[in-house]
Design a protein around this motif. Sequence first.
Motif, mmCIF file in Angstrom:
data_model
loop_
_atom_site.group_PDB
_atom_site.id
_atom_site.type_symbol
_atom_site.label_atom_id
_atom_site.label_comp_id
_atom_site.label_asym_id
_atom_site.label_seq_id
_atom_site.Cartn_x
_atom_site.Cartn_y
_atom_site.Cartn_z
ATOM 1 N N THR A 38 0.430 -7.810 9.228
ATOM 2 C CA THR A 38 0.533 -8.207 7.825
ATOM 3 C C THR A 38 -0.769 -8.808 7.312
ATOM 4 N N THR A 39 -1.312 -9.775 8.075
ATOM 5 C CA THR A 39 -2.545 -10.413 7.622
ATOM 6 C C THR A 39 -3.712 -9.436 7.625
ATOM 7 N N LEU A 40 -3.733 -8.512 8.576
ATOM 8 C CA LEU A 40 -4.784 -7.500 8.599
ATOM 9 C C LEU A 40 -4.696 -6.596 7.372
ATOM 10 N N THR A 62 -8.905 -16.231 2.533
ATOM 11 C CA THR A 62 -7.786 -16.888 3.217
ATOM 12 C C THR A 62 -7.123 -15.953 4.212
ATOM 13 N N ALA A 63 -6.872 -14.706 3.781
ATOM 14 C CA ALA A 63 -6.244 -13.724 4.670
ATOM 15 C C ALA A 63 -7.131 -13.432 5.873
ATOM 16 N N GLU A 64 -8.444 -13.366 5.649
ATOM 17 C CA GLU A 64 -9.386 -13.123 6.740
ATOM 18 C C GLU A 64 -9.324 -14.250 7.761
ATOM 19 N N ALA A 65 -9.290 -15.493 7.262
ATOM 20 C CA ALA A 65 -9.231 -16.650 8.164
ATOM 21 C C ALA A 65 -7.926 -16.671 8.950
ATOM 22 N N VAL A 66 -6.813 -16.437 8.263
ATOM 23 C CA VAL A 66 -5.508 -16.447 8.929
ATOM 24 C C VAL A 66 -5.422 -15.340 9.965
ATOM 25 N N ASP A 67 -5.959 -14.158 9.612
ATOM 26 C CA ASP A 67 -5.878 -13.018 10.531
ATOM 27 C C ASP A 67 -6.663 -13.267 11.809
ATOM 28 N N ASN A 68 -7.728 -14.044 11.718
ATOM 29 C CA ASN A 68 -8.513 -14.309 12.914
ATOM 30 C C ASN A 68 -7.990 -15.495 13.712
ATOM 31 N N LEU A 69 -7.164 -16.319 13.103
ATOM 32 C CA LEU A 69 -6.527 -17.416 13.828
ATOM 33 C C LEU A 69 -5.204 -16.969 14.442
ATOM 34 N N THR A 70 -4.418 -16.245 13.658
ATOM 35 C CA THR A 70 -3.119 -15.739 14.130
ATOM 36 C C THR A 70 -3.001 -14.274 13.712
ATOM 37 N N PRO A 71 -3.640 -13.373 14.450
ATOM 38 C CA PRO A 71 -3.667 -11.963 14.051
ATOM 39 C C PRO A 71 -2.275 -11.356 13.950
ATOM 40 N N SER A 72 -2.095 -10.542 12.919
ATOM 41 C CA SER A 72 -0.854 -9.797 12.752
ATOM 42 C C SER A 72 -1.133 -8.592 11.873
#
Length: 212
Positions: free
Chosen positions: A116-118, A104-114
């Motif tokens: 925190t998600t990285l 989930t974190a990987e998907a979110v980081d590639n859609l809306t990089p930040s």
Amino acid sequence: MHTSSPIRRDRSAAAAAPFVVPPAFVRLTGAFSLAAMLLFAATMVLPLWPWPEARGYGAIAAIGFQVSVALQLIIVWRTNAVGSHPAWRALVVVAAITAVAGATAEAVDNLTPSATTLTVANATWFLLMAAMVVVGVGVVRSGEWRPPLRYLPLLAHSWPIVLMPATVLLGDDVAWPLYSGYLFLVQTLLAVTLLLRPDLTGARRARTETAG
């Protein structure tokens, strides 16, 4: 008075027995894991998602890999592959949750990089790999799975043992291809074994015992 002991023994035996796991589910997990590894290999040479702001190229493969690990952990849990002790079974559950959280974190980081998600994506990745090494040890120790599958989870997730010494001795430029090749080979071996020999997990035996 005399009937209570057999009842307790029956319940204890039932609690320790493997859950029913259809061989088809094991094969599906093997096929999904193999597809994730083939995609991983493709991303090593083809820029499938070239977003400069994101880590990008291996994002889909990383998500697929972590989902495949979660599926493998379902089989581990349902077949009591690490034994029936609550601590070992809790570790499998925690590792599965970590795999889902990492994907989930990987998907979110590639859609809306930040940042925190990285950070979450990186942290869950290494926590998952560390947990899988321990799970692999548990599978070997328990002996519920038959060889060679009994040893493949530990082998497939032992990449830090290969990567870290290689990085120190050879440097990043040489260690990265070595790591990628090793990860692909051992994970593919695990995936193909699950696909072709689901009986090694005990899935077929569990179904037979339930039917009987």
